[in-house]
Structures are given as C-alpha cells and as structure tokens.
Motif scaffolding. Structure first.
Motif, PDB file in Angstrom:
ATOM      1  N   PRO A 142       0.815  -1.218   0.000  1.00 44.33           N
ATOM      2  CA  PRO A 142       0.000   0.000   0.000  1.00 44.33           C
ATOM      3  C   PRO A 142       0.852   1.272   0.000  1.00 44.33           C
ATOM      4  CG  PRO A 142      -0.513  -1.381   1.915  1.00 44.33           C
ATOM      5  CD  PRO A 142       0.555  -2.068   1.151  1.00 44.33           C
ATOM      6  N   GLU A 143       2.079   1.203   0.556  1.00 46.53           N
ATOM      7  CA  GLU A 143       2.965   2.372   0.554  1.00 46.53           C
ATOM      8  C   GLU A 143       3.342   2.749  -0.884  1.00 46.53           C
ATOM      9  OE1 GLU A 143       3.897  -0.515   2.103  1.00 46.53           O
ATOM     10  OE2 GLU A 143       3.488  -0.061   4.201  1.00 46.53           O
ATOM     11  N   PHE A 144       3.587   1.729  -1.694  1.00 46.37           N
ATOM     12  CA  PHE A 144       3.910   1.966  -3.107  1.00 46.37           C
ATOM     13  C   PHE A 144       2.673   2.483  -3.848  1.00 46.37           C
ATOM     14  CE2 PHE A 144       4.277   0.371  -7.523  1.00 46.37           C
ATOM     15  CZ  PHE A 144       5.358   1.137  -7.920  1.00 46.37           C
ATOM     16  N   ASP A 145       1.528   1.872  -3.579  1.00 48.30           N
ATOM     17  CA  ASP A 145       0.285   2.278  -4.235  1.00 48.30           C
ATOM     18  C   ASP A 145      -0.062   3.729  -3.924  1.00 48.30           C
ATOM     19  OD1 ASP A 145      -1.981   1.754  -5.851  1.00 48.30           O
ATOM     20  OD2 ASP A 145      -3.195   1.582  -4.034  1.00 48.30           O
ATOM     21  N   ALA A 146       0.264   4.212  -2.737  1.00 43.30           N
ATOM     22  CA  ALA A 146      -0.023   5.599  -2.360  1.00 43.30           C
ATOM     23  C   ALA A 146       0.799   6.601  -3.171  1.00 43.30           C
ATOM     24  CB  ALA A 146       0.243   5.798  -0.871  1.00 43.30           C
ATOM     25  N   LEU A 147       1.938   6.166  -3.702  1.00 41.61           N
ATOM     26  CA  LEU A 147       2.788   7.066  -4.483  1.00 41.61           C
ATOM     27  C   LEU A 147       2.331   7.204  -5.938  1.00 41.61           C
ATOM     28  CD1 LEU A 147       6.225   5.750  -3.246  1.00 41.61           C
ATOM     29  CD2 LEU A 147       5.135   7.897  -2.598  1.00 41.61           C
ATOM     30  N   VAL A 148       1.576   6.225  -6.409  1.00 42.61           N
ATOM     31  CA  VAL A 148       1.178   6.193  -7.816  1.00 42.61           C
ATOM     32  C   VAL A 148       0.023   7.138  -8.053  1.00 42.61           C
ATOM     33  CG1 VAL A 148       0.333   4.717  -9.673  1.00 42.61           C
ATOM     34  CG2 VAL A 148       1.952   3.806  -8.000  1.00 42.61           C
ATOM     35  N   SER A 149       0.184   7.962  -9.100  1.00 38.21           N
ATOM     36  CA  SER A 149      -0.914   8.883  -9.440  1.00 38.21           C
ATOM     37  C   SER A 149      -1.443   8.587 -10.807  1.00 38.21           C
ATOM     38  CB  SER A 149      -0.420  10.319  -9.390  1.00 38.21           C
ATOM     39  OG  SER A 149       0.607  10.539 -10.318  1.00 38.21           O
TER      40      SER A 149
END
Length: 149
Positions: A142-149
């Motif tokens: 989820p930490e990686f997913d939060a960075l994706v826009s």
C-alpha cells in the motif's frame, strides 16, 4: 526479510542496450562507408546524400541517447525502490519518492518517478513497466500504491 520484486519490464535490457548499439553500429558503419566511397546516388548529388545521412545518424544517436539509453531497471521490496542502470544501483526509501506515474502506451508502458531530492540518477528517472508486476506490487504494498498517481 522481504524479497525484491522487479517492476520494470524484462525487455529493458534489450531496449536499453541492444537496439541502440545495433542502430548506432549499423548506421555508423553505413555513414563511414558513404563518406569513403566516391559514387553518385541517383538524382541526389553525393555530397547532399553524405550530409543528410550524417545528420540522420547524429540526430538518431542523440534521440537514442536521451531516451532509450536512460532507461532504468527497477525493483522493490516494499520499503525501498532499487534502481539500476546495470552499472550502478541506488536504493530510495518510499519516503524520498514524491510521485510515480504510469503512462498508457499500448505495448510499452513507461513509468516516471520523481524524487523529492536528487539521487545518483537525478531527480527524475523512467523505466519500462511490467504491467503484471506493476499491478502485483500495487496490491501487495500500500505504501507503493499511495505514491502512484
């Protein structure tokens, strides 16, 4: 300890090295051959053909230099992004990454990463993304997913 998972495409090595080296060797040799030969080419004057081919080779080489040769291989373990150009490797914590954006090119999706401060590869870099691995990493971390826009 978590295992590192590749999120860049396995085609990265081919696209980064083989295509540019093949292109530069082929057109470089052809350009040299044209300059050492002394024959006319159809309706074109030979000097115009030489200059045109040389410009084509130089511009093509510059385009490859600023696009394909700058590609990176990227892996993650859930806490860090590991970025390599096959000669040097950098480890960036997710806290240092400000934005990750995936473009929707049809057969070669390209991901752009922007860092909050410059790393060894600069403040921005890009890589060919593997759609399957990309989606897996987004759901797993989820930490990686939060960075994706």
């Amino acid at each position: 300890m978590m295992l590192m998972e590749r999120i860049s495409s396995s085609l990265t090595l081919l696209v980064k090295f083989f295509i540019p080296v093949f292109w530069m060797c082929f057109f470089g040799a052809f350009t040299v051959a044209v300059w050492v030969t002394d024959e006319d080419v159809g309706p074109l004057a030979f000097m115009e053909f030489r200059v045109g081919l040389t410009l084509f080779f130089v511009v093509g080489s510059l385009v490859l230099l600023f696009t394909l040769l700058r590609l990176k291989r990227v892996e993650t373990d859930g806490k860090y992004l590991y970025v390599t150009n096959y000669f040097r490797t950098a480890r960036y914590p997710f806290a240092l990454i400000s934005k990750v954006r995936l473009t929707g090119f049809s057969f070669l999706p390209v991901a752009f990463v922007r860092l909050q401060s410059a790393g060894i590869f600069g403040r921005r870099f890009f890589f060919l993304a593997s759609r399957r691995n990309w989606d897996t990493q987004r759901t797993a971390f989820p930490e990686f997913d939060a960075l994706v826009s």
